[in-house]
Design a protein around this motif. Structure first.
Motif, PDB file in Angstrom:
ATOM      1  N   VAL A 186       0.825  -1.217   0.000  1.00 19.60           N
ATOM      2  CA  VAL A 186       0.000   0.000   0.000  1.00 19.60           C
ATOM      3  C   VAL A 186       0.857   1.265   0.000  1.00 19.60           C
ATOM      4  O   VAL A 186       0.683   2.133  -0.872  1.00 19.60           O
ATOM      5  N   PRO A 187       1.807   1.434   0.948  1.00 21.62           N
ATOM      6  CA  PRO A 187       2.636   2.643   0.874  1.00 21.62           C
ATOM      7  C   PRO A 187       3.518   2.699  -0.372  1.00 21.62           C
ATOM      8  O   PRO A 187       3.755   3.784  -0.916  1.00 21.62           O
ATOM      9  N   LEU A 188       3.985   1.533  -0.834  1.00 18.95           N
ATOM     10  CA  LEU A 188       4.787   1.530  -2.060  1.00 18.95           C
ATOM     11  C   LEU A 188       3.953   1.985  -3.256  1.00 18.95           C
ATOM     12  O   LEU A 188       4.421   2.776  -4.093  1.00 18.95           O
ATOM     13  N   ALA A 189       2.727   1.495  -3.330  1.00 17.47           N
ATOM     14  CA  ALA A 189       1.850   1.900  -4.428  1.00 17.47           C
ATOM     15  C   ALA A 189       1.526   3.387  -4.355  1.00 17.47           C
ATOM     16  O   ALA A 189       1.412   4.064  -5.384  1.00 17.47           O
ATOM     17  N   GLN A 190       1.403   3.902  -3.142  1.00 11.59           N
ATOM     18  CA  GLN A 190       1.140   5.337  -2.992  1.00 11.59           C
ATOM     19  C   GLN A 190       2.334   6.164  -3.464  1.00 11.59           C
ATOM     20  O   GLN A 190       2.170   7.191  -4.136  1.00 11.59           O
ATOM     21  N   ILE A 191       3.532   5.714  -3.121  1.00 18.40           N
ATOM     22  CA  ILE A 191       4.736   6.428  -3.556  1.00 18.40           C
ATOM     23  C   ILE A 191       4.858   6.412  -5.078  1.00 18.40           C
ATOM     24  O   ILE A 191       5.221   7.414  -5.705  1.00 18.40           O
ATOM     25  N   LEU A 192       4.524   5.267  -5.674  1.00 19.39           N
ATOM     26  CA  LEU A 192       4.628   5.129  -7.133  1.00 19.39           C
ATOM     27  C   LEU A 192       3.442   5.745  -7.865  1.00 19.39           C
ATOM     28  O   LEU A 192       3.439   5.812  -9.099  1.00 19.39           O
ATOM     29  N   GLY A 193       2.429   6.162  -7.108  1.00 24.11           N
ATOM     30  CA  GLY A 193       1.272   6.811  -7.718  1.00 24.11           C
ATOM     31  C   GLY A 193       0.300   5.866  -8.386  1.00 24.11           C
ATOM     32  O   GLY A 193      -0.461   6.285  -9.273  1.00 24.11           O
ATOM     33  N   CYS A 194       0.298   4.605  -7.978  1.00 21.93           N
ATOM     34  CA  CYS A 194      -0.610   3.637  -8.611  1.00 21.93           C
ATOM     35  C   CYS A 194      -1.601   3.038  -7.612  1.00 21.93           C
ATOM     36  O   CYS A 194      -2.200   1.988  -7.887  1.00 21.93           O
ATOM     37  N   LEU A 195      -1.770   3.689  -6.477  1.00 21.57           N
ATOM     38  CA  LEU A 195      -2.714   3.191  -5.481  1.00 21.57           C
ATOM     39  C   LEU A 195      -4.142   3.496  -5.927  1.00 21.57           C
ATOM     40  O   LEU A 195      -4.446   4.614  -6.353  1.00 21.57           O
ATOM     41  N   SER A 196      -5.008   2.507  -5.835  1.00 19.70           N
ATOM     42  CA  SER A 196      -6.393   2.676  -6.278  1.00 19.70           C
ATOM     43  C   SER A 196      -7.311   1.817  -5.417  1.00 19.70           C
ATOM     44  O   SER A 196      -6.851   0.955  -4.658  1.00 19.70           O
ATOM     45  N   ILE A 197      -8.602   2.046  -5.556  1.00 22.89           N
ATOM     46  CA  ILE A 197      -9.574   1.248  -4.815  1.00 22.89           C
ATOM     47  C   ILE A 197      -9.483  -0.235  -5.188  1.00 22.89           C
ATOM     48  O   ILE A 197      -9.485  -1.101  -4.306  1.00 22.89           O
ATOM     49  N   PRO A 198      -9.397  -0.580  -6.486  1.00 20.75           N
ATOM     50  CA  PRO A 198      -9.254  -2.005  -6.824  1.00 20.75           C
ATOM     51  C   PRO A 198      -8.020  -2.646  -6.194  1.00 20.75           C
ATOM     52  O   PRO A 198      -8.076  -3.794  -5.740  1.00 20.75           O
ATOM     53  N   SER A 199      -6.908  -1.905  -6.164  1.00 27.19           N
ATOM     54  CA  SER A 199      -5.698  -2.483  -5.567  1.00 27.19           C
ATOM     55  C   SER A 199      -5.873  -2.682  -4.062  1.00 27.19           C
ATOM     56  O   SER A 199      -5.390  -3.671  -3.494  1.00 27.19           O
ATOM     57  N   LEU A 200      -6.579  -1.762  -3.407  1.00 28.83           N
ATOM     58  CA  LEU A 200      -6.854  -1.932  -1.979  1.00 28.83           C
ATOM     59  C   LEU A 200      -7.766  -3.138  -1.736  1.00 28.83           C
ATOM     60  O   LEU A 200      -7.610  -3.856  -0.742  1.00 28.83           O
ATOM     61  N   CYS A 201      -8.702  -3.356  -2.649  1.00 26.39           N
ATOM     62  CA  CYS A 201      -9.575  -4.535  -2.533  1.00 26.39           C
ATOM     63  C   CYS A 201      -8.767  -5.822  -2.658  1.00 26.39           C
ATOM     64  O   CYS A 201      -9.012  -6.799  -1.938  1.00 26.39           O
ATOM     65  N   VAL A 202      -7.794  -5.817  -3.563  1.00 27.21           N
ATOM     66  CA  VAL A 202      -6.932  -6.996  -3.732  1.00 27.21           C
ATOM     67  C   VAL A 202      -6.116  -7.240  -2.467  1.00 27.21           C
ATOM     68  O   VAL A 202      -5.981  -8.379  -2.003  1.00 27.21           O
ATOM     69  N   VAL A 203      -5.565  -6.170  -1.901  1.00 25.48           N
ATOM     70  CA  VAL A 203      -4.795  -6.301  -0.659  1.00 25.48           C
ATOM     71  C   VAL A 203      -5.673  -6.862   0.457  1.00 25.48           C
ATOM     72  O   VAL A 203      -5.258  -7.753   1.212  1.00 25.48           O
ATOM     73  N   THR A 204      -6.886  -6.348   0.555  1.00 22.54           N
ATOM     74  CA  THR A 204      -7.810  -6.840   1.582  1.00 22.54           C
ATOM     75  C   THR A 204      -8.120  -8.316   1.382  1.00 22.54           C
ATOM     76  O   THR A 204      -8.131  -9.103   2.342  1.00 22.54           O
ATOM     77  N   PHE A 205      -8.361  -8.698   0.131  1.00 19.48           N
ATOM     78  CA  PHE A 205      -8.658 -10.106  -0.166  1.00 19.48           C
ATOM     79  C   PHE A 205      -7.479 -10.998   0.209  1.00 19.48           C
ATOM     80  O   PHE A 205      -7.659 -12.074   0.802  1.00 19.48           O
ATOM     81  N   ILE A 206      -6.276 -10.561  -0.114  1.00 19.27           N
ATOM     82  CA  ILE A 206      -5.090 -11.360   0.200  1.00 19.27           C
ATOM     83  C   ILE A 206      -4.925 -11.523   1.708  1.00 19.27           C
ATOM     84  O   ILE A 206      -4.676 -12.628   2.210  1.00 19.27           O
ATOM     85  N   CYS A 207      -5.080 -10.420   2.441  1.00 13.94           N
ATOM     86  CA  CYS A 207      -4.910 -10.479   3.899  1.00 13.94           C
ATOM     87  C   CYS A 207      -5.963 -11.374   4.550  1.00 13.94           C
ATOM     88  O   CYS A 207      -5.639 -12.199   5.422  1.00 13.94           O
ATOM     89  N   PHE A 208      -7.211 -11.231   4.128  1.00 15.48           N
ATOM     90  CA  PHE A 208      -8.271 -12.046   4.715  1.00 15.48           C
ATOM     91  C   PHE A 208      -8.121 -13.516   4.325  1.00 15.48           C
ATOM     92  O   PHE A 208      -8.395 -14.407   5.134  1.00 15.48           O
ATOM     93  N   SER A 209      -7.692 -13.778   3.099  1.00 12.88           N
ATOM     94  CA  SER A 209      -7.496 -15.163   2.671  1.00 12.88           C
ATOM     95  C   SER A 209      -6.351 -15.812   3.441  1.00 12.88           C
ATOM     96  O   SER A 209      -6.441 -16.978   3.854  1.00 12.88           O
TER      97      SER A 209
END
Length: 356
Positions: A35-58
């Protein structure tokens, strides 16, 4: 994620649990750092946050099953009450100070730094799990059995055991009623009682404090009452919390303190129920299929959760928060009575009095 949990149960029964738990922590840490890396690179988005959430919960869905199965194999049935009491203690500390630390980091530095710190805690968890001095028994070798057949066997084990079936029914009822209140708690506090965001944060901290205090004498209490009776008492304590929240009205001078107190009762009741439920499930599940039993019961109890949330929202819309919380409290009392009656009926023998 629910299906991931089912397949995870098969994996847990066929593999050593420590690598799975370490893998969960490492995957969660990497996902959070993204998440912070994506923010630094300027590619953070709602879909990417959803993917992160799915990975963590899985990862947690599988790793959580492995953790509970590993704990049962590590300590055996007789020490599980002590173990879950200590887990409740550490959880109480985390719930009490975690929001404070996260809020401080997010406010004074940035939310992304808070996520980095959170990722570091997962790395610390992986290191401590790796340091446990216990040699796991070699998992059984299974030939010519598909994952689906193994999952089906997990359902059969739960259904054929009167105690496991009763525990699953109790858990389904508990999570159904609990989900009726989850979203309503914040809405009741903010909209009807006028409690600020900081005040709600204080209430959640008080819940962690209540869990911490309860955990100090949880082990002795559960051993004295027995697991079955303690489960019923957990429902009853939750009912007191929900009924208390129902009585609160805007303008009360001590509204914030009372809301925090009743929320703490909810947390204490939930911790008591979760602790005793996990102990009973681990004790009565066959060791060779414990992972599948845990994942099967998680799957089954998750089904009524959205229905509970839908019913809670519908009742609050139609009749208001106060009446809805009274309904939730009454349902919790009925479940408590059901729990007490069934645990007494299904008590196998005098030798199990200390446990059930």
């Amino acid at each position: 994620m629910i299906l991931v949990c089912l397949y995870g149960g098969v994996w847990v029964d066929r593999s050593k649990r420590v690598p799975i738990m370490i893998g969960r922590d490492l995957i969660s840490a990497c996902a959070l750092v993204f998440v912070p890396l994506a923010q630094i690179l300027g590619c953070l988005s709602i879909p990417s946050l959803c993917v992160v959430t799915f990975i963590c919960f899985s990862a947690e869905a599988v790793g959580g099953v492995a953790q509970q199965a590993y704990l049962a194999s590590l300590l055996g049935g007789e020490r599980l009450i002590e173990a879950y009491g200590r887990i409740a203690l550490s959880s109480g500390v985390s719930q009490a100070i975690g929001p404070v630390i996260a809020g401080f980091l997010a406010e004074t530095i940035s939310p992304t730094i808070a996520l980095v710190v959170d990722a570091c805690t997962f790395l610390f968890s992986a290191a401590t799990i790796r340091a446990i001095d216990f040699v796991e028994p070699k998992p059984p070798v299974v030939e010519n059995e598909s994952a689906w057949e193994a999952i089906k066997l997990g359902f059969m084990v739960v259904w054929r055991s009167p105690i496991l079936r009763m525990l699953m029914l109790q858990a389904s009822l508990f999570f159904f009623v609990n989900q009726m209140s989850v979203a309503l708690l914040i809405l009741k506090a903010s909209r009807e009682l006028g409690i600020s965001a900081a005040g709600i944060g204080f209430a959640y901290m008080s819940g962690g404090g209540g869990s911490l205090i309860f955990s100090l004498f949880a082990e002795n209490l559960v051993k004295k009452l027995g697991v079955g009776r303690a489960m019923g008492l957990g429902f009853a304590v939750c009912a007191l919390g929900w009924a208390g929240i129902a009585t609160l009205t805007k303008g009360d001078e001590h509204c914030l303190v009372e809301f925090g107190m009743f929320y703490a009762l909810l947390v204490v009741g939930t911790v008591m129920w979760n602790m005793t439920y996990a102990v009973a499930r681990s004790r009565y599940a066959p060791p060779e299929s414990l992972g599948r039993v845990i994942s099967t019961m998680r799957f089954c109890v998750s089904i009524p959760e959205p229905l509970g949330a839908l019913l809670g929202g519908s009742l609050a819309t139609a009749f208001g928060f106060r009446r809805t919380f009274y309904v939730i409290a009454v349902l919790a009392v009925l479940i408590a009575l059901f729990s007490l009656v069934k645990s007494h009926t299904l008590m196998p023998s005098k030798s199990d009095d200390a446990i059930f």
